[in-house]
Motif scaffolding. Structure first.
Motif, PDB file in Angstrom:
ATOM      1  N   SER A 161     -18.567  44.002  37.750  1.00  0.00           N
ATOM      2  CA  SER A 161     -17.449  43.701  38.260  1.00  0.00           C
ATOM      3  C   SER A 161     -17.087  42.451  38.476  1.00  0.00           C
ATOM      4  N   THR A 162     -17.836  41.857  37.444  1.00  0.00           N
ATOM      5  CA  THR A 162     -17.360  40.618  37.313  1.00  0.00           C
ATOM      6  C   THR A 162     -16.602  40.251  35.906  1.00  0.00           C
ATOM      7  N   PRO A 163     -15.563  39.828  35.358  1.00  0.00           N
ATOM      8  CA  PRO A 163     -15.462  39.733  33.951  1.00  0.00           C
ATOM      9  C   PRO A 163     -15.599  38.357  33.226  1.00  0.00           C
ATOM     10  N   HIS A 164     -15.473  38.645  32.248  1.00  0.00           N
ATOM     11  CA  HIS A 164     -15.429  37.801  30.863  1.00  0.00           C
ATOM     12  C   HIS A 164     -14.093  36.548  30.610  1.00  0.00           C
ATOM     13  N   GLU A 165     -13.226  37.108  31.477  1.00  0.00           N
ATOM     14  CA  GLU A 165     -12.012  36.644  31.260  1.00  0.00           C
ATOM     15  C   GLU A 165     -10.769  36.505  32.557  1.00  0.00           C
ATOM     16  N   LEU A 166     -10.450  34.904  32.501  1.00  0.00           N
ATOM     17  CA  LEU A 166      -9.200  35.151  33.652  1.00  0.00           C
ATOM     18  C   LEU A 166      -8.190  34.891  33.400  1.00  0.00           C
ATOM     19  N   ASN A 167      -7.589  35.982  33.375  1.00  0.00           N
ATOM     20  CA  ASN A 167      -6.031  35.614  32.892  1.00  0.00           C
ATOM     21  C   ASN A 167      -4.530  35.197  33.630  1.00  0.00           C
ATOM     22  N   LEU A 168      -4.323  33.440  34.183  1.00  0.00           N
ATOM     23  CA  LEU A 168      -4.120  33.017  34.698  1.00  0.00           C
ATOM     24  C   LEU A 168      -2.397  32.569  34.199  1.00  0.00           C
TER      25      LEU A 168
ATOM     26  N   ARG B  81     -13.642  33.116  28.917  1.00  0.00           N
ATOM     27  CA  ARG B  81     -12.699  33.160  28.242  1.00  0.00           C
ATOM     28  C   ARG B  81     -11.504  32.915  29.391  1.00  0.00           C
ATOM     29  N   ILE B  82     -10.504  31.984  29.817  1.00  0.00           N
ATOM     30  CA  ILE B  82      -9.137  31.420  29.830  1.00  0.00           C
ATOM     31  C   ILE B  82      -7.857  31.925  29.704  1.00  0.00           C
TER      32      ILE B  82
ATOM     33  N   PHE C  13      -8.300  35.501  17.257  1.00  0.00           N
ATOM     34  CA  PHE C  13      -8.708  36.086  17.499  1.00  0.00           C
ATOM     35  C   PHE C  13      -8.169  36.667  19.033  1.00  0.00           C
ATOM     36  N   GLU C  14      -8.651  34.794  19.210  1.00  0.00           N
ATOM     37  CA  GLU C  14      -9.212  34.507  20.788  1.00  0.00           C
ATOM     38  C   GLU C  14      -8.009  34.409  21.636  1.00  0.00           C
ATOM     39  N   GLY C  15      -6.854  34.132  20.878  1.00  0.00           N
ATOM     40  CA  GLY C  15      -5.780  33.860  21.758  1.00  0.00           C
ATOM     41  C   GLY C  15      -4.933  32.573  21.250  1.00  0.00           C
ATOM     42  N   GLY C  16      -6.502  31.456  20.325  1.00  0.00           N
ATOM     43  CA  GLY C  16      -5.295  30.479  19.637  1.00  0.00           C
ATOM     44  C   GLY C  16      -5.156  29.664  21.098  1.00  0.00           C
ATOM     45  N   GLU C  17      -4.205  28.679  20.809  1.00  0.00           N
ATOM     46  CA  GLU C  17      -4.056  27.849  21.930  1.00  0.00           C
ATOM     47  C   GLU C  17      -3.831  27.527  23.301  1.00  0.00           C
ATOM     48  N   GLY C  18      -3.205  29.600  23.603  1.00  0.00           N
ATOM     49  CA  GLY C  18      -2.667  30.365  24.204  1.00  0.00           C
ATOM     50  C   GLY C  18      -3.953  30.689  25.082  1.00  0.00           C
ATOM     51  N   ALA C  19      -5.241  30.099  24.956  1.00  0.00           N
ATOM     52  CA  ALA C  19      -6.499  30.541  25.683  1.00  0.00           C
ATOM     53  C   ALA C  19      -7.349  29.448  25.644  1.00  0.00           C
TER      54      ALA C  19
END
Length: 782
Positions: free
Chosen positions: A702-709, A737-738, A770-776
């Motif tokens: 239930s707790t994800p490894h990623e947070l989308n802001l 990962r944020i 592959f992880e989103g670069g500067e966007g993450a």
């Protein structure tokens, strides 16, 4: 129907003449001369609205495209008979008319701010097909153009070429040796439409040709050489064909006009009416006139009214300033104005009557927009000296005859204006007749304004209900009239003072003063005393009003300063509590880290104390921003509520009323919160209560490894980041990962600054490609 004599007496015709000065055609001027007061409120209101729309457009610098044009009605009447053909020069009057119609139609078609003008001009077209035909066929002088038809163009081209051949051949002939000897001169000319050369009369037999004319001296014969006769005859034939084609073209144009004659006449009448409205608007602008109200009430209200003719004279000649008139008649239906000679009584009477006529005719008046006039069926006047030698009428007889007609025609929808009431006969009897006339008119329900010098009438008006005295003010020091109307008190004639001013000897004034009756003298002295008392009272009222305004201004300043001080105090307190809240939150983060590492009871107690401290700070802040709280008994499972501590809406999973707590779901997290932190949901479309669902314990999944802001503001994002880190740490995640995106970089900087030094964060780095670069940002937890 208001009589023509009334319009003439009040000089309404002069107003129409002034309006006509702004017209663009004689047809419009004739139409303006026919303007009369209307008895239909809707028609009056519509005309006022149309004029106002033109004036608003003019103020915006967008005038109606009106230019000088002629009356086309005679032309339309002449062309109506079947087969009628007009001269081309008569048709040119259509050019400015059709062009103006087309320009107006184009101007008003797309505007939404002039609905009345759009409605009026909705059918205007300018007849583009007819206008095109006219412009192709005729010039401004009425000459038929070559472009009128292909045949006409071809014929005229042939004529020009043939004419040029004839001229060239004649030029050769006059230069030939065998001809030159017999010529009087070497020029080429025309006689009777034929090309000729001048031959000496004694040699005309030596040049083969036809004589078409002889000079006045008889010495020169104008001969057409024989060899160009064939060419000239051919030219004549071309000219005949040209004339026939021109007649056909004009006949075609006349047929087109005949077919559109009715529509042309209708649109022309609209054009004339638009020109009339434009003239009224221009006249109103020249006087800074306003649109008055038209009421059903039996009341006349004039605010700042100026006599239009005097106002025009002031504008055009720079004459003395016109003193505005303030007059109200309604509660009292009869007003009698007294005052000195040349004091403005008659002008006040005429101003009221003329403004009333203008208002009923839909013409703005030179008065304040708060002025209003009743809708009446008649306006009856008795103004001026109507004596007539032809009819054997004296001044008094003429007045009585006129008043008799007024009594016969007056009713409840009538306004009556009577000047110099009771004059022309013995004063006592004149006053008695006048009082009886006023009483009779009052009983008929009419509104009456009268002027007089007779004190007996003043006394009668003072005692009778529904009547009021008024006066024109007079400066006793300078012995000059002030032209201001005062309602509620009678005036004096000041005959003795004016007589002295204009040179009557003092001895005569003294004798006249002694001959005045004691009662009349006391009456005038009382009037003077009352006027002085009124003046002092008005001055006191003005001073009291000034003091009141000053007191209100001081009180307003005091209130503003007090509010400003209170605002500064509240801001300072709020800032202090916000700082305290931040300190508590920082400490809370440190304790959270201790809890996660040690999981000791003592740490949980410390955390509980911090919760209590934060709750106290929140309570203080709520004093500044009070918001509604939900009672625990009113909360149901499945309901959406707002948690003030989290700043988010959540879904209620369970309610523990004994402990005063709620189990709620925030996103994928399930947490326990205090009931005191619960407020009504803030998000639109929040879910209504629904049956409680089966609750299961949170799992690791239930707790994800990623947070989308992405898409959040910095403060909103940080509010979600803190609980995410706490739950990730509790789940034992080593790395999360944020996702914040790149955008302007503000959100990325805010997230990384928040992570820097956070007790749960070991380190963080930008994401790989592959992880989103500067966007993450990839965070390693402790």
């Amino acid at each position: 129907m208001i009589r023509t004599e009334t319009l003439r007496t009040l000089e309404f015709d002069k107003i129409l003449t002034a309006v006509a000065g702004y017209a663009h055609s004689a047809a419009t001027r004739d139409e303006i001369a026919l303007i009369r007061p209307l008895d239909d409120r809707e028609a009056i209101t519509r005309r006022f609205g149309q004029v106002d729309e033109i004036r608003r457009m003019t103020q915006l610098g967008i005038a109606l495209p009106l230019y000088s044009f002629e009356d086309i009605t005679p032309l339309l009447e002449a062309v109506r008979p079947e087969g009628a053909v007009l001269d081309p020069t008569e048709l040119v009057v259509l050019f400015p008319v059709l062009r103006t119609m087309a320009a107006i139609a184009k101007q008003v078609a797309y505007r939404s701010d002039i609905p009345l003008l759009r409605e009026l001009a909705a059918h205007l077209t300018g007849f583009p097909d007819l206008l095109d035909e006219l412009e192709v066929s005729l010039d401004s002088e009425g000459t038929i153009l070559d472009s009128a038809s292909p045949l006409l163009h071809d014929l005229r081209q042939k004529k020009r070429h043939l004419t040029e051949r004839i001229r060239r051949r004649l030029a050769e002939i006059v230069r030939e040796t065998g001809v030159t000897t017999f010529l009087q001169d070497d020029f080429i000319t025309q006689r009777g439409g034929r090309w000729v050369i001048p031959v000496r009369m004694d040699s005309k037999g030596m040049v083969p040709g036809v004589v078409h004319d002889v000079s006045n001296s008889g010495e020169t014969a104008f001969m057409e050489p024989l060899e160009i006769i064939g060419l000239a005859n051919e030219l004549e034939n071309l000219s005949a064909e040209e004339k026939a084609e021109m007649i056909r073209i004009v006949r075609t144009i006349c047929r087109l006009i005949r077919q559109e004659a009715d529509a042309l006449e209708e649109q022309f009448r609209t054009l004339v009416y638009l020109d009339l409205l434009n003239g009224i608007a221009a006249f109103a602008d020249s006087l800074n006139a306003e649109t008055p109200g038209i009421s059903d009430d039996r009341a006349i209200v004039v605010k700042g009214g100026r006599h239009p003719i005097l106002a025009l004279m002031q504008r055009e000649r720079g004459s003395a300033k016109v003193v505005p008139l303030d007059l109200a008649l309604g509660a009292d239906s009869v007003m009698v104005i007294t005052g000195p000679n040349a004091g403005g009584k008659t002008i006040a009477l005429k101003t009221t009557g003329l403004l009333h006529l203008m208002a009923l005719a839909g013409i703005p008046v030179p008065a304040a927009g708060t002025s209003s006039f009743p809708l009446i069926s008649n306006l009856l006047v008795d103004i001026g000296d109507e004596q007539s030698i032809e009819q054997s009428l004296s001044t008094f007889s003429a007045h009585v005859s006129n008043i008799a007609g007024i009594l016969e025609r007056a009713d409840a929808r009538t306004v009556v204006l009577l000047d110099e009431l009771g004059t022309g006969t013995e004063p006592v009897q004149g006053a008695a007749i006048s009082c009886a006339v006023l009483a009779d008119l009052q009983e008929k329900g009419a509104l009456i304004i009268a002027t007089t010098h007779l004190t007996d009438i003043v006394g009668f008006v003072h005692k009778r209900a529904g009547m009021v005295n008024a006066s024109m003010e007079f400066d006793r020091q300078t012995l000059t009239p002030l032209y201001r109307l005062t309602i509620g008190e009678p005036g004096q004639s000041h005959a003795l003072e004016i007589a002295r001013r204009y040179g009557l000897p003092d001895r005569v004034i003294a004798v006249a003063t002694g001959m005045l009756g004691r009662m009349e003298t006391e009456f005038h002295e009382l009037l003077a005393e009352l006027k002085e008392q009124r003046r002092r009272h008005e001055e006191a009222l003005v001073e009291a009003e000034r003091l009141r305004r000053d007191a209100e201004a001081q009180a307003r300043i005091a209130r503003e300063r007090l509010a400003e001080a209170e605002g500064r105090r509240r801001e300072a307190q709020e800032k202090a509590f916000q700082e305290a809240k931040e300190i508590v939150r920082g400490a809370r983060r440190e304790v959270n880290a201790i809890i996660e590492e040690a999981r000791k009871e003592k740490s949980r107690e410390a955390r509980k104390k911090l919760d209590e401290a934060e709750a106290q700070v929140e309570a203080k802040l709520r004093e500044f921003h009070p918001e509604e709280r939900l009672a625990l008994d009113a909360i149901r499972e499945g309901e959406t509520v707002h948690i003030t501590r989290l700043g988010h809406d959540v879904t209620v999973l369970a309610v523990d009323r004994k402990a005063g707590q709620l189990k709620v779901r925030a996103g994928t997290f399930e947490i326990m919160v205090e009931a005191a932190d619960v407020a009504p949901a803030r998000e639109k479309g929040a879910k209504k209560p629904k049956p409680a669902a089966k609750i299961t314990a949170p799992s690791r999944e239930s707790t994800p490894h990623e947070l989308n802001l992405i898409g959040l503001r910095v403060d909103e994002a940080l509010g979600r980041l803190e609980p995410f880190l706490n739950h990730a740490s509790l789940e034992g995640y080593g790395e999360v990962r944020i996702v914040h995106g790149k955008g302007t970089g503000a959100l990325m900087r805010g997230v990384r600054e928040y992570l820097d030094g956070h007790p749960l964060v070991r380190e963080f780095r930008p994401g790989e490609s592959f992880e989103g670069g500067e966007g993450a940002t990839v965070v390693t937890l402790r």
